[in-house]
Design a protein around this motif. Structure first.
Motif, PDB file in Angstrom:
ATOM      1  N   ARG A 143      -4.283  -6.377 -30.838  1.00 47.41           N
ATOM      2  CA  ARG A 143      -4.011  -5.404 -31.896  1.00 47.41           C
ATOM      3  C   ARG A 143      -3.592  -4.057 -31.321  1.00 47.41           C
ATOM      4  N   LEU A 144      -2.784  -3.352 -32.099  1.00 49.61           N
ATOM      5  CA  LEU A 144      -2.518  -1.934 -31.863  1.00 49.61           C
ATOM      6  C   LEU A 144      -3.240  -1.167 -32.953  1.00 49.61           C
ATOM      7  N   ILE A 145      -4.073  -0.211 -32.555  1.00 52.72           N
ATOM      8  CA  ILE A 145      -4.930   0.526 -33.480  1.00 52.72           C
ATOM      9  C   ILE A 145      -4.587   2.004 -33.418  1.00 52.72           C
ATOM     10  N   ARG A 146      -4.564   2.646 -34.590  1.00 50.93           N
ATOM     11  CA  ARG A 146      -4.355   4.098 -34.650  1.00 50.93           C
ATOM     12  C   ARG A 146      -5.668   4.765 -35.051  1.00 50.93           C
ATOM     13  N   LEU A 147      -6.116   5.699 -34.217  1.00 49.11           N
ATOM     14  CA  LEU A 147      -7.332   6.464 -34.485  1.00 49.11           C
ATOM     15  C   LEU A 147      -6.921   7.888 -34.850  1.00 49.11           C
ATOM     16  N   SER A 148      -7.145   8.257 -36.102  1.00 49.69           N
ATOM     17  CA  SER A 148      -6.751   9.572 -36.587  1.00 49.69           C
ATOM     18  C   SER A 148      -7.728  10.641 -36.113  1.00 49.69           C
ATOM     19  N   PRO A 149      -7.300  11.913 -36.105  1.00 49.78           N
ATOM     20  CA  PRO A 149      -8.202  12.991 -35.687  1.00 49.78           C
ATOM     21  C   PRO A 149      -9.485  13.063 -36.516  1.00 49.78           C
ATOM     22  N   ASP A 150      -9.450  12.549 -37.760  1.00 49.64           N
ATOM     23  CA  ASP A 150     -10.663  12.579 -38.584  1.00 49.64           C
ATOM     24  C   ASP A 150     -11.620  11.431 -38.272  1.00 49.64           C
ATOM     25  N   GLY A 151     -11.243  10.580 -37.296  1.00 47.57           N
ATOM     26  CA  GLY A 151     -12.119   9.488 -36.880  1.00 47.57           C
ATOM     27  C   GLY A 151     -11.871   8.162 -37.565  1.00 47.57           C
ATOM     28  N   GLU A 154      -7.165   2.482 -38.143  1.00 47.02           N
ATOM     29  CA  GLU A 154      -6.438   1.440 -38.862  1.00 47.02           C
ATOM     30  C   GLU A 154      -5.638   0.596 -37.872  1.00 47.02           C
ATOM     31  N   VAL A 155      -5.474  -0.670 -38.210  1.00 48.67           N
ATOM     32  CA  VAL A 155      -4.700  -1.587 -37.381  1.00 48.67           C
ATOM     33  C   VAL A 155      -3.233  -1.478 -37.787  1.00 48.67           C
ATOM     34  N   LEU A 156      -2.390  -1.054 -36.859  1.00 47.36           N
ATOM     35  CA  LEU A 156      -0.963  -0.942 -37.135  1.00 47.36           C
ATOM     36  C   LEU A 156      -0.242  -2.266 -36.946  1.00 47.36           C
ATOM     37  N   LEU A 157      -0.694  -3.058 -35.985  1.00 50.83           N
ATOM     38  CA  LEU A 157      -0.033  -4.316 -35.667  1.00 50.83           C
ATOM     39  C   LEU A 157      -1.061  -5.264 -35.089  1.00 50.83           C
ATOM     40  N   ASP A 158      -1.056  -6.507 -35.558  1.00 53.92           N
ATOM     41  CA  ASP A 158      -1.966  -7.498 -35.000  1.00 53.92           C
ATOM     42  C   ASP A 158      -1.200  -8.771 -34.665  1.00 53.92           C
ATOM     43  N   GLY A 159      -1.914  -9.798 -34.218  1.00 54.11           N
ATOM     44  CA  GLY A 159      -1.258 -11.037 -33.817  1.00 54.11           C
ATOM     45  C   GLY A 159      -0.504 -10.933 -32.508  1.00 54.11           C
TER      46      GLY A 159
END
Length: 322
Positions: A143-151, A154-159
């Motif tokens: 997976r590619l995960i995005r961690l926002s500054p607010d903590g 979300e998963v941007l891309l999986d598989g």
């Protein structure tokens, strides 16, 4: 035009006193940072070779990057995504799961200018000791995960087939991820109406792409952790049940990468600009390639050294008719 570097060029080896400097990056002051298997984060003076411990994660550090505030982000294979204060040596856990799914193998990380963090989770099935099993099973749980500054995460891309290195393009319009098990780089659009769409930036690479870094000139450096394996590719085309059965064999019986030292530099459009090859003498597998000070610094999952090599001259500019 691709500039190929000779295999006969020498490698300069810097002993670390620690095993497996899997990723290497800069400390912002001319030094190098890397993590080793016993949990230490090391700072290396590239001129003198002096090594000093600057932190300890308590796990197994892999990919790392220095944040704009001087904090070091570390992907730890055992603890998840960490923030390390190099001044106080304190370690804080930032992420252990995304959208309810634990990080199976936190691999690499990069930070955008606004403080957003992008991190790869290589496998939901296997930890670092069993990475060969994941590549052989070829199920694709990365997976590619995005961690926002607010903590929030979300998963941007999986598989993804063993999601590994991750970088941002210079304008931060794309995140680029190495799919080690698919011999390719994929990119995900981060802005505009097409945000979230993804495509292939570079396909059919000549080896297993591992960590990624971006140099000051915008080139994306790709460490190739061994050449393509015809047996593994054949198994990938076979039944999933057979792959799972073979992956359950003892680790010593599983195919592993052949000794190789190779790295590519790609332009933002995926075109190969440099193809650097060296003989694996005292350095077996390149898992990271970092361009600094006119040299290419190489990390490895195996062995106790960093390696450095001079870069070939840049390709001559093509000029049209006068």
């Amino acid at each position: 035009m691709t500039r190929r570097s000779s295999r006969s060029a020498d490698l300069r080896l810097l002993p670390l006193g620690g095993e497996g400097p899997e990723h290497v990056t800069g400390d912002g002051r001319g030094g190098l940072l890397t993590g080793v298997a016993d949990g230490r984060i090391l700072c290396v003076d590239p001129a003198t070779g002096r090594v000093r411990e600057v932190a300890h994660t308590g796990g197994r550090p892999l990919g790392l990057t220095l944040r704009s505030d001087g904090t070091l982000l570390v992907c730890d294979a055992e603890r998840g995504l960490l923030a390390v204060d190099l001044a106080t040596r304190t370690v804080r856990v930032l992420l252990t799961a995304a959208q309810g799914v634990p990080l199976g193998l936190c691999s690499n990380v990069v930070e955008a200018r606004d403080g957003t963090v992008y991190v790869t989770d290589a496998s939901a099935r296997h930890g670092l000791p069993d990475w060969k099993r994941d590549l052989l099973e070829h199920i694709g749980t990365g997976r590619l995960i995005r961690l926002s500054p607010d903590g929030s995460a979300e998963v941007l891309l999986d598989g993804l087939q063993f999601a590994n290195g991750v970088v941002l393009t210079a304008d931060e319009s794309y995140a680029v991820v190495a799919e080690t098990g698919a011999y390719r780089l994929v990119r995900v659009r981060l802005d505009g109406e097409r945000a979230g769409e993804h495509d292939v930036l570079a396909d059919a690479l000549p080896g297993f792409p591992d960590n990624l870094t971006v140099a000051d000139d915008g080139l994306i450096w790709v460490a190739l952790a061994g050449p393509r394996d015809p047996l593994v590719e054949l198994l990938h085309r076979g039944p999933a049940a057979l792959r799972r059965t073979l992956a359950a064999l003892p680790p010593r019986l599983l195919p592993g990468p052949r000794p190789s030292v190779r790295a590519l530099a790609l332009a933002p459009d995926g075109r190969t600009v440099h193809d650097v090859r060296r003989r694996p003498r005292g350095f077996r597998i390149a898992t990271s390639a970092y361009h600094a000070g006119g040299r290419l610094w190489l990390g490895s999952l195996r062995g106790g050294v960093l390696a450095a090599t001079e870069l070939p001259p840049p390709p001559a500019r093509e000029t049209g008719p006068a």
